[in-house]
Motif scaffolding. Structure first.
Motif, PDB file in Angstrom:
ATOM      1  N   GLY A 225       0.808  -1.210   0.000  1.00  0.00           N
ATOM      2  CA  GLY A 225       0.000   0.000   0.000  1.00  0.00           C
ATOM      3  C   GLY A 225       0.845   1.264   0.000  1.00  0.00           C
ATOM      4  O   GLY A 225       2.043   1.243   0.319  1.00  0.00           O
ATOM      5  N   GLU A 226       0.207   2.368  -0.364  1.00  0.00           N
ATOM      6  CA  GLU A 226       0.909   3.636  -0.512  1.00  0.00           C
ATOM      7  C   GLU A 226       1.569   4.100   0.783  1.00  0.00           C
ATOM      8  O   GLU A 226       2.697   4.601   0.772  1.00  0.00           O
ATOM      9  N   SER A 227       0.885   3.938   1.904  1.00  0.00           N
ATOM     10  CA  SER A 227       1.452   4.375   3.180  1.00  0.00           C
ATOM     11  C   SER A 227       2.699   3.579   3.537  1.00  0.00           C
ATOM     12  O   SER A 227       3.694   4.128   4.026  1.00  0.00           O
ATOM     13  N   SER A 228       2.647   2.278   3.285  1.00  0.00           N
ATOM     14  CA  SER A 228       3.815   1.429   3.524  1.00  0.00           C
ATOM     15  C   SER A 228       4.998   1.894   2.678  1.00  0.00           C
ATOM     16  O   SER A 228       6.130   1.999   3.165  1.00  0.00           O
ATOM     17  N   ALA A 229       4.735   2.193   1.413  1.00  0.00           N
ATOM     18  CA  ALA A 229       5.809   2.658   0.518  1.00  0.00           C
ATOM     19  C   ALA A 229       6.365   3.996   0.980  1.00  0.00           C
ATOM     20  O   ALA A 229       7.583   4.218   0.969  1.00  0.00           O
ATOM     21  N   ARG A 230       5.500   4.893   1.379  1.00  0.00           N
ATOM     22  CA  ARG A 230       5.970   6.195   1.867  1.00  0.00           C
ATOM     23  C   ARG A 230       6.810   6.042   3.131  1.00  0.00           C
ATOM     24  O   ARG A 230       7.818   6.735   3.305  1.00  0.00           O
ATOM     25  N   ASN A 231       6.394   5.140   4.013  1.00  0.00           N
ATOM     26  CA  ASN A 231       7.170   4.922   5.234  1.00  0.00           C
ATOM     27  C   ASN A 231       8.561   4.385   4.926  1.00  0.00           C
ATOM     28  O   ASN A 231       9.556   4.810   5.530  1.00  0.00           O
ATOM     29  N   VAL A 232       8.644   3.460   3.991  1.00  0.00           N
ATOM     30  CA  VAL A 232       9.951   2.911   3.605  1.00  0.00           C
ATOM     31  C   VAL A 232      10.825   4.020   3.030  1.00  0.00           C
ATOM     32  O   VAL A 232      12.015   4.137   3.363  1.00  0.00           O
ATOM     33  N   GLY A 233      10.240   4.857   2.179  1.00  0.00           N
ATOM     34  CA  GLY A 233      10.996   5.963   1.603  1.00  0.00           C
ATOM     35  C   GLY A 233      11.450   6.960   2.645  1.00  0.00           C
ATOM     36  O   GLY A 233      12.601   7.421   2.624  1.00  0.00           O
ATOM     37  N   LEU A 234      10.561   7.277   3.574  1.00  0.00           N
ATOM     38  CA  LEU A 234      10.898   8.249   4.615  1.00  0.00           C
ATOM     39  C   LEU A 234      11.996   7.723   5.526  1.00  0.00           C
ATOM     40  O   LEU A 234      12.933   8.455   5.880  1.00  0.00           O
ATOM     41  N   GLN A 235      11.906   6.448   5.880  1.00  0.00           N
ATOM     42  CA  GLN A 235      12.930   5.848   6.740  1.00  0.00           C
ATOM     43  C   GLN A 235      14.290   5.809   6.042  1.00  0.00           C
ATOM     44  O   GLN A 235      15.336   5.853   6.698  1.00  0.00           O
ATOM     45  N   SER A 236      14.280   5.745   4.716  1.00  0.00           N
ATOM     46  CA  SER A 236      15.529   5.669   3.946  1.00  0.00           C
ATOM     47  C   SER A 236      16.097   7.037   3.605  1.00  0.00           C
ATOM     48  O   SER A 236      17.216   7.135   3.088  1.00  0.00           O
ATOM     49  N   SER A 237      15.353   8.093   3.867  1.00  0.00           N
ATOM     50  CA  SER A 237      15.742   9.434   3.432  1.00  0.00           C
ATOM     51  C   SER A 237      16.801  10.041   4.345  1.00  0.00           C
ATOM     52  O   SER A 237      16.878   9.725   5.529  1.00  0.00           O
TER      53      SER A 237
ATOM     54  N   LEU B 187      10.416   9.473  14.253  1.00  0.00           N
ATOM     55  CA  LEU B 187      10.069   9.948  12.922  1.00  0.00           C
ATOM     56  C   LEU B 187       8.593   9.657  12.662  1.00  0.00           C
ATOM     57  O   LEU B 187       8.125   8.536  12.851  1.00  0.00           O
ATOM     58  N   LEU B 188       7.883  10.689  12.255  1.00  0.00           N
ATOM     59  CA  LEU B 188       6.458  10.561  11.965  1.00  0.00           C
ATOM     60  C   LEU B 188       6.244   9.511  10.873  1.00  0.00           C
ATOM     61  O   LEU B 188       7.011   9.429   9.919  1.00  0.00           O
ATOM     62  N   ALA B 189       5.190   8.714  11.028  1.00  0.00           N
ATOM     63  CA  ALA B 189       4.925   7.647  10.066  1.00  0.00           C
ATOM     64  C   ALA B 189       3.484   7.710   9.585  1.00  0.00           C
ATOM     65  O   ALA B 189       2.601   8.261  10.252  1.00  0.00           O
ATOM     66  N   PHE B 190       3.259   7.163   8.406  1.00  0.00           N
ATOM     67  CA  PHE B 190       1.913   7.045   7.858  1.00  0.00           C
ATOM     68  C   PHE B 190       1.248   5.801   8.443  1.00  0.00           C
ATOM     69  O   PHE B 190       1.884   4.754   8.592  1.00  0.00           O
ATOM     70  N   ASP B 191      -0.026   5.905   8.757  1.00  0.00           N
ATOM     71  CA  ASP B 191      -0.777   4.780   9.317  1.00  0.00           C
ATOM     72  C   ASP B 191      -1.082   3.792   8.191  1.00  0.00           C
ATOM     73  O   ASP B 191      -1.897   4.061   7.304  1.00  0.00           O
ATOM     74  N   GLU B 192      -0.437   2.647   8.215  1.00  0.00           N
ATOM     75  CA  GLU B 192      -0.572   1.679   7.134  1.00  0.00           C
ATOM     76  C   GLU B 192      -1.902   0.930   7.161  1.00  0.00           C
ATOM     77  O   GLU B 192      -2.253   0.237   6.199  1.00  0.00           O
ATOM     78  N   LYS B 193      -2.664   1.096   8.229  1.00  0.00           N
ATOM     79  CA  LYS B 193      -3.987   0.465   8.287  1.00  0.00           C
ATOM     80  C   LYS B 193      -5.036   1.274   7.526  1.00  0.00           C
ATOM     81  O   LYS B 193      -6.090   0.757   7.168  1.00  0.00           O
ATOM     82  N   LEU B 194      -4.735   2.562   7.287  1.00  0.00           N
ATOM     83  CA  LEU B 194      -5.639   3.403   6.516  1.00  0.00           C
ATOM     84  C   LEU B 194      -5.246   3.342   5.043  1.00  0.00           C
ATOM     85  O   LEU B 194      -4.171   3.786   4.664  1.00  0.00           O
ATOM     86  N   ARG B 195      -6.118   2.800   4.229  1.00  0.00           N
ATOM     87  CA  ARG B 195      -5.800   2.685   2.800  1.00  0.00           C
ATOM     88  C   ARG B 195      -6.127   3.965   2.039  1.00  0.00           C
ATOM     89  O   ARG B 195      -5.704   4.140   0.903  1.00  0.00           O
ATOM     90  N   PHE B 196      -6.867   4.865   2.662  1.00  0.00           N
ATOM     91  CA  PHE B 196      -7.248   6.138   2.039  1.00  0.00           C
ATOM     92  C   PHE B 196      -7.337   7.183   3.149  1.00  0.00           C
ATOM     93  O   PHE B 196      -8.107   7.046   4.079  1.00  0.00           O
TER      94      PHE B 196
END
Length: 318
Positions: free
Chosen positions: A69-81, A179-188
């Motif tokens: 999901g999009e939130s999971s991808a954003r979290n991975v990117g943010l953690q890698s930034s 580090l702030l994270a996106f809630d991966e349980k929310l798909r929208f």
């Protein structure tokens, strides 16, 4: 950590649009970028496209992961930034060449926590810049004004809570020391919750009137999902935002405006439920709409047609 912008791009099955997106990011006049492409289990060759850009441009790095999901991808990117500044781009959108140069100039000159810019609403029929009906300050403003601009939406449609037309200083992307994270349980709607928490940490913000971001609305995007459970997630997201402001006692005067959004979103899902003849989801949305009816009326006094629509959907029976 130097003055680098980490641009995080979650990618999933957008091979048709991705080259235009990546060309616009790689072609920014501000060059000190770290472009993190997170391929979220694409099956249409999008990951290969990103790899070709990484081969041509050393600023591009590609992370491949199983679909989450999009939130999971954003979290991975943010953690890698690693950049001092962070930006997000949707993989089917594109940017004007000067976007990050203009935003970084404002950030540097004014020691900002966040910069926002205007945007174009793009469809297959063409694009148009979204304009504000009331003036937005050209000076530096604080959290109170930011919340008013974002959540009193009819006056300031060009100042949105979507994260893609923002540049964040990393310092405000924190919650409880992490580090702030996106809630991966929310798909929208997870990005809306992310934004309100980041915005709560902001003290110095500016808005650039120029529309630099092109937000493309394609028929297959999550915003147009026919899955009622996914669509309802954004109603849940607004409840999370309301609870957050109440618990933290942050800008609680904005809660009625968030409730207005929540009621509106519930009405949209109710419309979908009627179309799909889903009695259970319709009743679920109608319960929320009834609870929010007084505040929805107060915040839509100038829009009788909205109140008529709301009342009709609230009382509709399958």
């Amino acid at each position: 950590m130097d003055e680098k912008i980490s641009v995080i791009i979650p990618i999933y099955n957008t091979a048709e649009y991705l080259p235009k997106c990546l060309d616009s990011v790689c072609g920014q006049t501000f060059k000190n970028l770290e472009i993190i492409c997170v391929d979220d289990g694409s099956t249409d060759g999008s990951g290969d496209i990103a790899e070709r850009y990484a081969h041509k441009d050393t600023r591009v790095q590609v992370i491949h992961k199983a679909n989450g999901g999009e939130s999971s991808a954003r979290n991975v990117g943010l953690q890698s930034s690693a950049g001092e500044y962070v930006a997000f781009v949707d993989c089917d959108d594109w940017l004007e060449p000067e976007m990050y140069a203009a935003m970084m100039s404002a950030m540097r000159q004014n020691q900002l926590d966040m910069a926002a810019c205007g945007y174009y609403w793009e469809t297959d029929e063409g694009g148009k810049p979204i304009e504000n009906s009331h003036p937005v300050s050209k000076e530096i403003f604080g959290r109170k004004e930011l919340f008013e601009y974002v959540y009193i939406r009819d006056r300031y449609r060009g100042v949105t809570s979507w994260i893609w037309c923002k540049l964040f200083h990393r310092n405000i992307l924190n919650e409880d020391g992490k580090l702030l994270a996106f809630d991966e349980k929310l798909r929208f709607g997870a990005d809306l919750v992310f934004f309100i928490k980041a915005a709560s940490n902001a003290r110095r913000v500016c808005y650039l009137q120029t529309p630099f971001y092109h937000y493309y609305q394609r028929a297959s995007s999550t915003a147009h999902t026919k899955d009622l459970q996914v669509a309802f997630d954004i109603v849940t997201a607004y409840q999370r935002m309301i609870d957050y402001l109440g618990e933290e006692q942050i800008e609680i005067q904005m809660i009625p405006w968030l409730q207005r959004f929540q009621g509106y979103r519930a009405s949209l899902v109710a419309e979908q439920a009627i179309g799909q003849k889903d009695m259970e989801m319709l009743q679920k949305c109608q319960k929320i709409m009834r609870e929010l009816e007084p505040v929805y009326k107060r915040t839509n006094v100038e829009y009788p047609e909205r109140l008529q629509r709301y009342a009709r959907l609230m009382d509709y029976q399958l």
